[in-house]
Design a protein around this motif. Structure first.
Motif, PDB file in Angstrom:
ATOM      1  N   LYS A 164       0.837  -1.209   0.000  1.00 31.49           N
ATOM      2  CA  LYS A 164       0.000   0.000   0.000  1.00 31.49           C
ATOM      3  C   LYS A 164       0.871   1.257   0.000  1.00 31.49           C
ATOM      4  O   LYS A 164       0.565   2.219  -0.705  1.00 31.49           O
ATOM      5  CB  LYS A 164      -0.929   0.008   1.221  1.00 31.49           C
ATOM      6  CG  LYS A 164      -2.072  -0.987   1.139  1.00 31.49           C
ATOM      7  CD  LYS A 164      -3.177  -0.641   2.131  1.00 31.49           C
ATOM      8  CE  LYS A 164      -2.670  -0.652   3.561  1.00 31.49           C
ATOM      9  NZ  LYS A 164      -3.759  -0.326   4.526  1.00 31.49           N
ATOM     10  N   ILE A 174      -0.508  -1.642  -4.535  1.00 36.36           N
ATOM     11  CA  ILE A 174      -1.903  -1.996  -4.269  1.00 36.36           C
ATOM     12  C   ILE A 174      -2.624  -0.732  -3.814  1.00 36.36           C
ATOM     13  O   ILE A 174      -2.129  -0.015  -2.940  1.00 36.36           O
ATOM     14  CB  ILE A 174      -2.004  -3.082  -3.180  1.00 36.36           C
ATOM     15  CG1 ILE A 174      -1.402  -4.391  -3.680  1.00 36.36           C
ATOM     16  CG2 ILE A 174      -3.447  -3.294  -2.754  1.00 36.36           C
ATOM     17  CD1 ILE A 174      -2.139  -5.025  -4.852  1.00 36.36           C
ATOM     18  N   SER A 183      -6.749   1.272  -3.188  1.00 39.22           N
ATOM     19  CA  SER A 183      -8.149   0.998  -2.874  1.00 39.22           C
ATOM     20  C   SER A 183      -8.997   1.041  -4.140  1.00 39.22           C
ATOM     21  O   SER A 183      -8.647   1.701  -5.122  1.00 39.22           O
ATOM     22  CB  SER A 183      -8.671   2.025  -1.865  1.00 39.22           C
ATOM     23  OG  SER A 183      -8.593   3.329  -2.407  1.00 39.22           O
ATOM     24  N   ASP A 184     -10.116   0.316  -4.097  1.00 37.65           N
ATOM     25  CA  ASP A 184     -11.035   0.263  -5.231  1.00 37.65           C
ATOM     26  C   ASP A 184     -12.441   0.041  -4.701  1.00 37.65           C
ATOM     27  O   ASP A 184     -12.663  -0.819  -3.850  1.00 37.65           O
ATOM     28  CB  ASP A 184     -10.640  -0.878  -6.179  1.00 37.65           C
ATOM     29  CG  ASP A 184     -11.520  -0.930  -7.409  1.00 37.65           C
ATOM     30  OD1 ASP A 184     -12.518  -1.682  -7.385  1.00 37.65           O
ATOM     31  OD2 ASP A 184     -11.221  -0.225  -8.392  1.00 37.65           O
ATOM     32  N   GLU A 185     -13.391   0.832  -5.166  1.00 34.19           N
ATOM     33  CA  GLU A 185     -14.766   0.727  -4.659  1.00 34.19           C
ATOM     34  C   GLU A 185     -15.404  -0.623  -4.961  1.00 34.19           C
ATOM     35  O   GLU A 185     -16.154  -1.158  -4.156  1.00 34.19           O
ATOM     36  CB  GLU A 185     -15.618   1.851  -5.261  1.00 34.19           C
ATOM     37  CG  GLU A 185     -15.282   3.228  -4.705  1.00 34.19           C
ATOM     38  CD  GLU A 185     -16.248   4.290  -5.204  1.00 34.19           C
ATOM     39  OE1 GLU A 185     -17.236   3.913  -5.865  1.00 34.19           O
ATOM     40  OE2 GLU A 185     -16.019   5.474  -4.914  1.00 34.19           O
ATOM     41  N   THR A 215     -13.796  -3.676  -5.852  1.00 34.54           N
ATOM     42  CA  THR A 215     -13.079  -4.870  -5.374  1.00 34.54           C
ATOM     43  C   THR A 215     -12.306  -4.626  -4.084  1.00 34.54           C
ATOM     44  O   THR A 215     -11.534  -5.479  -3.668  1.00 34.54           O
ATOM     45  CB  THR A 215     -12.112  -5.369  -6.453  1.00 34.54           C
ATOM     46  OG1 THR A 215     -11.156  -4.332  -6.741  1.00 34.54           O
ATOM     47  CG2 THR A 215     -12.840  -5.731  -7.734  1.00 34.54           C
ATOM     48  N   VAL A 268      -9.599  -3.626  -3.072  1.00 39.53           N
ATOM     49  CA  VAL A 268      -8.222  -3.309  -3.450  1.00 39.53           C
ATOM     50  C   VAL A 268      -7.973  -3.778  -4.884  1.00 39.53           C
ATOM     51  O   VAL A 268      -8.629  -4.698  -5.368  1.00 39.53           O
ATOM     52  CB  VAL A 268      -7.191  -3.974  -2.510  1.00 39.53           C
ATOM     53  CG1 VAL A 268      -7.271  -3.377  -1.116  1.00 39.53           C
ATOM     54  CG2 VAL A 268      -7.380  -5.484  -2.464  1.00 39.53           C
ATOM     55  N   THR A 269      -7.008  -3.135  -5.526  1.00 35.36           N
ATOM     56  CA  THR A 269      -6.642  -3.532  -6.890  1.00 35.36           C
ATOM     57  C   THR A 269      -5.205  -3.115  -7.151  1.00 35.36           C
ATOM     58  O   THR A 269      -4.588  -2.446  -6.316  1.00 35.36           O
ATOM     59  CB  THR A 269      -7.598  -2.876  -7.916  1.00 35.36           C
ATOM     60  OG1 THR A 269      -7.330  -3.415  -9.208  1.00 35.36           O
ATOM     61  CG2 THR A 269      -7.388  -1.370  -7.968  1.00 35.36           C
ATOM     62  N   ILE A 270      -4.679  -3.502  -8.312  1.00 37.53           N
ATOM     63  CA  ILE A 270      -3.314  -3.151  -8.665  1.00 37.53           C
ATOM     64  C   ILE A 270      -3.234  -1.659  -8.987  1.00 37.53           C
ATOM     65  O   ILE A 270      -4.148  -1.090  -9.591  1.00 37.53           O
ATOM     66  CB  ILE A 270      -2.828  -3.995  -9.877  1.00 37.53           C
ATOM     67  CG1 ILE A 270      -1.318  -3.844 -10.083  1.00 37.53           C
ATOM     68  CG2 ILE A 270      -3.607  -3.628 -11.129  1.00 37.53           C
ATOM     69  CD1 ILE A 270      -0.497  -4.581  -9.084  1.00 37.53           C
ATOM     70  N   ASN A 289      -1.028   1.907 -10.431  1.00 40.97           N
ATOM     71  CA  ASN A 289      -0.367   2.295 -11.676  1.00 40.97           C
ATOM     72  C   ASN A 289       1.137   2.102 -11.517  1.00 40.97           C
ATOM     73  O   ASN A 289       1.823   2.942 -10.946  1.00 40.97           O
ATOM     74  CB  ASN A 289      -0.695   3.751 -12.010  1.00 40.97           C
ATOM     75  CG  ASN A 289      -0.041   4.212 -13.313  1.00 40.97           C
ATOM     76  OD1 ASN A 289       0.537   3.400 -14.052  1.00 40.97           O
ATOM     77  ND2 ASN A 289      -0.117   5.500 -13.588  1.00 40.97           N
TER      78      ASN A 289
END
Length: 429
Positions: A148, A153, A155-157, A159, A161-163, A165
């Motif tokens: 983080k 990694i 945050s993603d609404e 899922t 968390v997500t990969i 950039n």
């Protein structure tokens, strides 16, 4: 010095201990910047908190190094400083002076429990499989923190968390640092984690991603705004609201520290026959640092999981802690240099160390459901809840219940039954 710290018995050297101390300090030095930023939002003077943070880390690390001979750092806890500011001061509207007095009282309670060996008995009562689960869970937790911090990694609404950039300059810097660190470790370079942080910092400066410090030496801020304020607010803590806060400080810090000590001493190979040598002295050092830290002007300190970075490069004795304390003392005068130690620089170390600690999952008896499921829940809840104490809580509830279901009542230590009930009440109330 070799005899005092037992270099030979723990198979270490002066050079290795120094590298370990430097590595841990670099991994945790961000606390000198972040802790004042967080506590200042509660109204505390940022400069005074900086000095209090450094002095607390110096005293705590020296105590645990000299008394218990542990290669561990003690510094203000990142979780508890956020609880102090956002939950207690801002959320509940309690003045920081009164809240800090609550931290002071919690530290005294800790010290009493340590002297009575209550904390030591509880830690020794924890089953061996759960201890390995705690150590592994901390590994996953700090690796997740590293991912983080590097924004690998995010945050993603949809899922959660997500990969991230990976082509973003600072994230790319962290990825390069991670690759460099891993390659040095797998080819057997001693101090690979430390060198990895140094190389990452250098690359960041060369490409203009990390600013060079404008100056080297800085003035030590005064402690006057925070020093000793706890003594003028002792009678303001006897309210149901603040007593609940004190209980939370004690409860969370108790098991955060217990989990960290179990994980770190296990990583260092110090745990023997499911017991940790000198654990009583280590707990006394930790609790004493809490009292001192509150008087100086900072939130609850704790055993720092970042110490695993130093242990990973060979730290095995309290001399590592002495080096850490020395680095914090030097940092008081050279605070501008700390700006170059960004979270992207330390992230690779946390990820790699997390992997090393997670290797302890192999010591858990996965063939038995009554052990495997509580252990797994303990591990997975630490990174998902961002709390060592929460992971421990779930494991301590499920383990006795699983054995009770098999009518193996005598296989559970009486203390585990008590803790199971307490954790259930903690979640309910």
């Amino acid at each position: 010095m070799k005899n005092f710290f037992g270099f030979t018995a723990r198979d270490t050297t002066f050079k290795r201990e120094v590298f370990a101390g430097l590595t841990t300090f670099l991994s945790i030095s961000y606390i000198l910047v972040v802790n004042p930023l967080i506590l200042s939002q509660a109204g505390m003077d940022r400069g005074a908190v900086f000095t209090a943070t450094a002095l607390t880390a110096i005293i705590g690390s020296l105590l645990i190094g000299l008394l218990a001979n542990y290669p561990i750092a003690i510094a203000p806890s990142m979780g508890l400083n956020s609880f102090f500011t956002f939950s207690v001061c801002i959320g509940m509207g309690i003045d920081w002076e009164v809240a800090l007095t609550g931290v002071f009282v919690a530290g005294i309670i800790f010290t009493i429990l340590s002297l009575m060996k209550v904390r030591e008995k509880i830690i020794n009562a924890i089953p061996e499989d759960l201890k390995h689960a705690i150590a592994s869970g901390i590994g996953f937790f700090i690796a997740f923190i590293g991912l983080k911090n590097a924004r690998i990694i995010i945050s993603d609404e949809a899922t959660f968390v997500t990969i991230g950039n990976l082509t973003s300059p600072m994230t790319a810097l962290a990825v390069i640092g991670l690759v460099v660190t891993i390659l040095m470790l797998v080819i057997g370079i001693n101090g690979g984690i430390f060198y990895g942080m140094v190389i990452t910092t250098f690359i960041g400066m060369v490409f203009g991603l990390i600013d060079k410090p404008s100056s080297i030496i800085g003035k030590i801020p005064s402690l006057e705004p925070t020093f000793g304020v706890v003594f003028s607010n002792l009678f303001g803590i006897f309210t149901p609201e603040l007593l609940a806060v004190i209980f939370t400080f004690v409860f969370v810090a108790f098991f955060d520290t217990a989990g960290a000590l179990i994980g770190l001493t296990s990583q260092a190979g110090m745990m023997k026959d499911n017991k940790i040598p000198n654990i009583g002295k280590a707990l006394f050092a930790d609790s004493s640092a809490g009292v001192v830290g509150a008087v100086l002007g900072t939130s609850t300190p704790a055993t720092s999981v970042e110490s695993s970075a130093g242990i990973a490069v060979g730290g095995r004795t309290g001399f590592t802690s002495v080096v850490i304390a020395t680095c914090f003392a030097i940092a008081l005068f050279f605070s501008p240099i700390l700006a170059v130690i960004t979270t992207e620089v330390t992230a690779p170390a946390l990820i790699v160390v997390g992997a090393l600690m997670a290797m302890q999952v192999s010591n858990i008896n996965w063939s038995k459901l009554e052990i495997a499921i509580p252990s797994f829940i303990t591990i997975i809840m630490m990174p998902l809840s961002s709390s060592v104490a929460t992971g421990i809580a779930f494991g301590f509830i499920l383990y006795p219940l699983s054995l009770i279901a098999q009518k193996r009542f005598k296989d559970v230590h009486p203390i585990m039954y008590v803790l199971c009930i307490l954790f259930i009440l903690y979640f309910v109330l």
